[in-house]
Design a protein around this motif. Structure first.
Motif, PDB file in Angstrom:
ATOM      1  N   LEU A 149      -8.676   4.868  -3.788  1.00 25.88           N
ATOM      2  CA  LEU A 149      -9.226   3.518  -3.841  1.00 25.88           C
ATOM      3  C   LEU A 149      -8.523   2.686  -4.904  1.00 25.88           C
ATOM      4  N   VAL A 150      -8.240   3.300  -6.043  1.00 26.64           N
ATOM      5  CA  VAL A 150      -7.508   2.603  -7.101  1.00 26.64           C
ATOM      6  C   VAL A 150      -6.118   2.203  -6.620  1.00 26.64           C
ATOM      7  N   ASP A 151      -5.411   3.134  -5.990  1.00 24.64           N
ATOM      8  CA  ASP A 151      -4.061   2.843  -5.519  1.00 24.64           C
ATOM      9  C   ASP A 151      -4.051   1.721  -4.483  1.00 24.64           C
ATOM     10  N   THR A 152      -5.039   1.730  -3.574  1.00 29.10           N
ATOM     11  CA  THR A 152      -5.067   0.725  -2.516  1.00 29.10           C
ATOM     12  C   THR A 152      -5.408  -0.657  -3.060  1.00 29.10           C
ATOM     13  N   LEU A 153      -6.456  -0.727  -3.890  1.00 32.02           N
ATOM     14  CA  LEU A 153      -6.851  -2.025  -4.434  1.00 32.02           C
ATOM     15  C   LEU A 153      -5.792  -2.585  -5.379  1.00 32.02           C
ATOM     16  N   ASN A 154      -5.112  -1.692  -6.103  1.00 27.77           N
ATOM     17  CA  ASN A 154      -4.074  -2.174  -7.008  1.00 27.77           C
ATOM     18  C   ASN A 154      -2.898  -2.787  -6.252  1.00 27.77           C
ATOM     19  N   ALA A 155      -2.752  -2.424  -4.980  1.00 25.19           N
ATOM     20  CA  ALA A 155      -1.676  -2.980  -4.164  1.00 25.19           C
ATOM     21  C   ALA A 155      -1.972  -4.400  -3.696  1.00 25.19           C
ATOM     22  N   VAL A 156      -3.222  -4.847  -3.871  1.00 27.83           N
ATOM     23  CA  VAL A 156      -3.596  -6.188  -3.424  1.00 27.83           C
ATOM     24  C   VAL A 156      -3.290  -7.181  -4.529  1.00 27.83           C
ATOM     25  N   PRO A 157      -2.407  -8.153  -4.318  1.00 26.86           N
ATOM     26  CA  PRO A 157      -2.178  -9.174  -5.339  1.00 26.86           C
ATOM     27  C   PRO A 157      -3.468  -9.926  -5.648  1.00 26.86           C
TER      28      PRO A 157
ATOM     29  N   VAL B  84       0.837  -1.203   0.000  1.00 28.88           N
ATOM     30  CA  VAL B  84       0.000   0.000   0.000  1.00 28.88           C
ATOM     31  C   VAL B  84       0.870   1.252   0.000  1.00 28.88           C
ATOM     32  N   ALA B  85       1.931   1.260   0.808  1.00 30.64           N
ATOM     33  CA  ALA B  85       2.833   2.409   0.824  1.00 30.64           C
ATOM     34  C   ALA B  85       3.517   2.582  -0.533  1.00 30.64           C
ATOM     35  N   LEU B  86       3.904   1.472  -1.157  1.00 32.94           N
ATOM     36  CA  LEU B  86       4.505   1.550  -2.485  1.00 32.94           C
ATOM     37  C   LEU B  86       3.510   2.079  -3.502  1.00 32.94           C
ATOM     38  N   ALA B  87       2.244   1.658  -3.400  1.00 26.95           N
ATOM     39  CA  ALA B  87       1.219   2.145  -4.324  1.00 26.95           C
ATOM     40  C   ALA B  87       1.015   3.642  -4.174  1.00 26.95           C
ATOM     41  N   ALA B  88       0.990   4.138  -2.935  1.00 26.99           N
ATOM     42  CA  ALA B  88       0.826   5.578  -2.724  1.00 26.99           C
ATOM     43  C   ALA B  88       2.011   6.359  -3.292  1.00 26.99           C
ATOM     44  N   ALA B  89       3.225   5.859  -3.064  1.00 26.43           N
ATOM     45  CA  ALA B  89       4.403   6.546  -3.597  1.00 26.43           C
ATOM     46  C   ALA B  89       4.424   6.521  -5.122  1.00 26.43           C
ATOM     47  N   ALA B  90       4.060   5.371  -5.733  1.00 18.57           N
ATOM     48  CA  ALA B  90       4.038   5.288  -7.192  1.00 18.57           C
ATOM     49  C   ALA B  90       2.982   6.208  -7.782  1.00 18.57           C
ATOM     50  N   ALA B  91       1.824   6.300  -7.126  1.00 23.14           N
ATOM     51  CA  ALA B  91       0.769   7.184  -7.628  1.00 23.14           C
ATOM     52  C   ALA B  91       1.196   8.640  -7.577  1.00 23.14           C
ATOM     53  N   ARG B  92       1.802   9.038  -6.478  1.00 27.18           N
ATOM     54  CA  ARG B  92       2.259  10.427  -6.382  1.00 27.18           C
ATOM     55  C   ARG B  92       3.347  10.711  -7.408  1.00 27.18           C
ATOM     56  N   LEU B  93       4.262   9.774  -7.607  1.00 30.61           N
ATOM     57  CA  LEU B  93       5.354   9.972  -8.561  1.00 30.61           C
ATOM     58  C   LEU B  93       4.823  10.099  -9.982  1.00 30.61           C
ATOM     59  N   THR B  94       3.936   9.195 -10.388  1.00 33.37           N
ATOM     60  CA  THR B  94       3.430   9.237 -11.755  1.00 33.37           C
ATOM     61  C   THR B  94       2.539  10.449 -11.997  1.00 33.37           C
ATOM     62  N   ARG B  95       1.763  10.860 -11.020  1.00 34.80           N
ATOM     63  CA  ARG B  95       0.921  12.055 -11.211  1.00 34.80           C
ATOM     64  C   ARG B  95       1.767  13.312 -11.301  1.00 34.80           C
ATOM     65  N   SER B  96       2.823  13.363 -10.498  1.00 40.16           N
ATOM     66  CA  SER B  96       3.732  14.500 -10.604  1.00 40.16           C
ATOM     67  C   SER B  96       4.418  14.515 -11.965  1.00 40.16           C
ATOM     68  N   ALA B  97       4.825  13.335 -12.441  1.00 42.34           N
ATOM     69  CA  ALA B  97       5.449  13.269 -13.764  1.00 42.34           C
ATOM     70  C   ALA B  97       4.467  13.655 -14.859  1.00 42.34           C
TER      71      ALA B  97
END
Length: 620
Positions: free
Chosen positions: A425-433, A298-311
């Motif tokens: 919600l997308v970021d959290t659910l995407n973190a679930v294998p 979940v923490a990785l998903a939040a960091a990836a979402a922030r990184l890609t949105r900033s990019a």
């Protein structure tokens, strides 16, 4: 530079999103902590079997394990104790091995991040190869029939990761001996797993990017640059940057999916990554390891979402903020192609020829028989006809996959229209294998034919919602939408005439591209025992059952893989022809320059007020 009030507004809007994201993370971790009790199993018995399968589970032994783990106090006490330890950097000890959880999870996360980085490099190179021809043709102002030639990329996107991993491990690693196929000891051991993960991800990203590129080259800035003699390569670089904001959110989803969802690849190559660690902990109900792994994802998903949105914001530049973009859609609809009819006819022929055969008939004398007149696709390890099993498995698998894809499309578009709600919600659910999602659904609803469908449907809408939000963000920053809004157009008019027509077409094509993956995910969960039981002829079960015989009888794996690749080619070629018959300035059918009646009325108001309308030249 942003003004003070605007900056304050963004900060005020960030707090609810952060709170919503935190609540979702807490809910996910709590749901995982309740997994043994939801599934109505005895966690003490599961842990005992994981520790020593040969030990007799007597009542005294089970009671000792229950007292050791503190299970008698209930799940809420265990969750509170685990969460309290996190504050001090202590995630507890593994119920199976007794080792500290935090160091082992951190080590597994490091391995997965290295693998993810290598897979992203492969994915970017694959996407570049797929888009290279479109970039060249559009940069040189050529309009060859490029949109009918995406079959290779479609097949690469449709092939399952574990199948690519099995073939690479057997052929490149074992038979040819070019690269190591097992373990994790250095860069050489990273190549084959990275190829297995990066090739299908890059093929899908390449198709999404290839769908947006013609619209970028059709914008006025590109035509003006070409008329001024700007080199085509420079125009192509700017067009690529113009399209990146619509693709980067999905790249963020891939970042997390390549970490937590790479379970099969990590199992095949014996890689101690986070996905494999999560699966082993889920099967053994090792809650401290499972909860910590889920929190890391979940923490990785939040960091990836922030990184890609900033990019994405940086790629669009000030135009995204100032409302200076143009609608990013192809200048004209794709020319009709016969490829969907060809691929669809081949798929129907395979299904039709196989339905008249018995998929359950066992012939031990014809085990792993090569393709012949009696068995066109050969037989499996029990002597069952592969053509019959593929055809009968197509009925249930494809019907459910189409229903889930339709649900995912509707849910993805609707939730994508409210990104503040759906983004976390997308970021959290995407973190679930997906495997963990299947276990959670099975714990609540029980194992059965509907369990894989519910688990896949719970996650299938997330990439479509991310795609919708990305396109919506760009469309809201377009010149024509700003002009229409300034003339008094309401939200209903903007949504119906501009925003929905702008996003539904590309997202529908995206949903079609993901149809083979949905079909495979259904079958893969069924193979894990979360759905229909053997001898059901599901496609994923066929691939997994015959995987151990890929060296001796490669046709047993290549036959179902070829049919799955055929489905992918059908999906991508059919997706190219999707052009929804909406009218409106932002719609795809309005790209020929003709305005709708309501837009002409707004334009008339512009002329009466003396304000130049962005489409005044068209009216003249």
């Amino acid at each position: 530079m942003a003004t003070g009030p605007a900056s304050g507004g963004r900060l005020r809007g960030a707090w609810p999103a952060a709170l919503w994201r935190a609540l979702l993370a807490v809910g996910l971790v709590c749901g995982i902590g309740l997994l043994p009790w939801l599934s109505r199993t005895d966690p003490a018995l599961t842990v005992l079997r994981a520790r020593a399968a040969e030990r007799t589970p007597s009542p005294e032994v089970i009671a000792a394990v229950r007292d050791e783990l503190g299970l008698a106090d209930g799940p809420l006490h265990l969750l509170a104790h685990w969460a309290g330890g996190l504050v001090t950097g202590d995630a507890g000890q593994s119920w199976i091995s007794g080792d500290d959880v935090l160091p082992s999870v951190a080590q597994a996360l490091g391995v997965s991040l290295l693998l993810m980085g290598a897979a992203i490099v492969v994915a970017c190179l694959t996407a570049a190869v797929i888009c290279a021809r479109t970039l060249y043709l559009c940069a040189h102002r050529r309009t060859a029939r490029r949109r009918s030639r995406g079959s290779v990329g479609a097949m690469a996107a449709a092939l399952p990761e574990f199948l690519i991993a099995s073939v690479l491990a057997a052929v490149v690693g074992v038979q040819l001996g070019w690269l190591p196929a097992l373990g994790w000891y250095g860069p050489a051991w990273m190549v084959l797993p990275a190829l297995s993960l990066g090739l299908p991800a890059g093929a899908l990203l390449g198709r999404l990017l290839d769908d947006l590129l013609p619209g970028a080259f059709a914008e006025p800035w590109a035509r003006s640059a070409a008329a001024r003699g700007i080199p085509p390569g420079r125009i192509a670089r700017h067009a690529l940057r113009r399209c990146l904001p619509g693709v980067l959110p999905n790249l963020g989803l891939f970042l997390v999916g390549l970490t937590g969802g790479a379970v099969a690849v990590e199992q095949i190559f014996d890689i101690p990554g986070l996905g494999r660690t999560s699966l082993e902990a889920a099967v053994a109900q090792d809650l401290p390891v499972l909860q910590t792994s889920a929190l890391a994802l979940v923490a990785l998903a939040a960091a990836a979402a922030r990184l890609t949105r900033s990019a994405a914001r940086r790629a669009a530049g000030p135009a995204l903020r100032d409302g200076a973009l143009q609608s990013l859609h192809p200048a004209r609809a794709a020319a009709p192609s016969r490829l969907p009819l060809l691929y669809g006819g081949l798929l129907l022929a395979v299904v039709g020829l196989g339905l008249v055969r018995d998929p359950l008939a066992v012939d031990t004398e014809a085990r792993l028989a090569a393709p012949s007149g009696a068995h066109p696709f050969g037989t499996d390890a029990l002597g069952r006809d592969l053509l019959a099993r593929i055809a009968h498995g197509a009925l249930d698998t494809l019907a459910i996959a189409l229903a889930i894809s339709a649900f995912a499309l509707v849910a993805g578009v609707l939730l994508g229209l409210v990104p503040r709600l759906s983004g976390p919600l997308v970021d959290t659910l995407n973190a679930v294998p997906p495997v963990l999602a299947g276990l959670l659904v099975a714990a609540v609803a029980g194992s059965g034919a509907a369990t894989p469908a519910l688990a896949v449907a719970a996650l299938a809408w997330t990439p479509l919602a991310a795609h919708t939000s990305a396109l919506l963000r760009q469309e809201r920053a377009t010149l024509h939408l700003a002009a229409t809004r300034s003339l008094g157009a309401g939200r209903g008019h903007l949504l119906r005439r501009h925003l929905l027509p702008a996003v539904v077409g590309p997202v529908t094509r995206h949903a079609l591209l993901r149809l083979p993956g949905v079909a495979l995910a259904l079958a893969a969960l069924g193979f894990l025992g979360l759905g229909a039981q053997p001898p059901s002829p599901e496609w994923g079960r066929l691939l997994a059952e015959n995987q151990p015989y890929v060296e001796r009888a490669p046709w047993s794996v290549l036959a179902p893989a070829a049919v799955l690749a055929l489905l992918g080619a059908l999906a991508v070629t059919a997706a190219h022809g999707v052009r929804l018959p909406w009218r409106g300035r932002g719609g795809e059918s309005s790209a020929d320059g003709r305005l709708s009646r309501e837009d002409r009325e707004f334009a008339a108001l512009d002329i009466e007020s003396g304000t130049p309308h962005p489409d005044a030249a068209v009216l003249r």
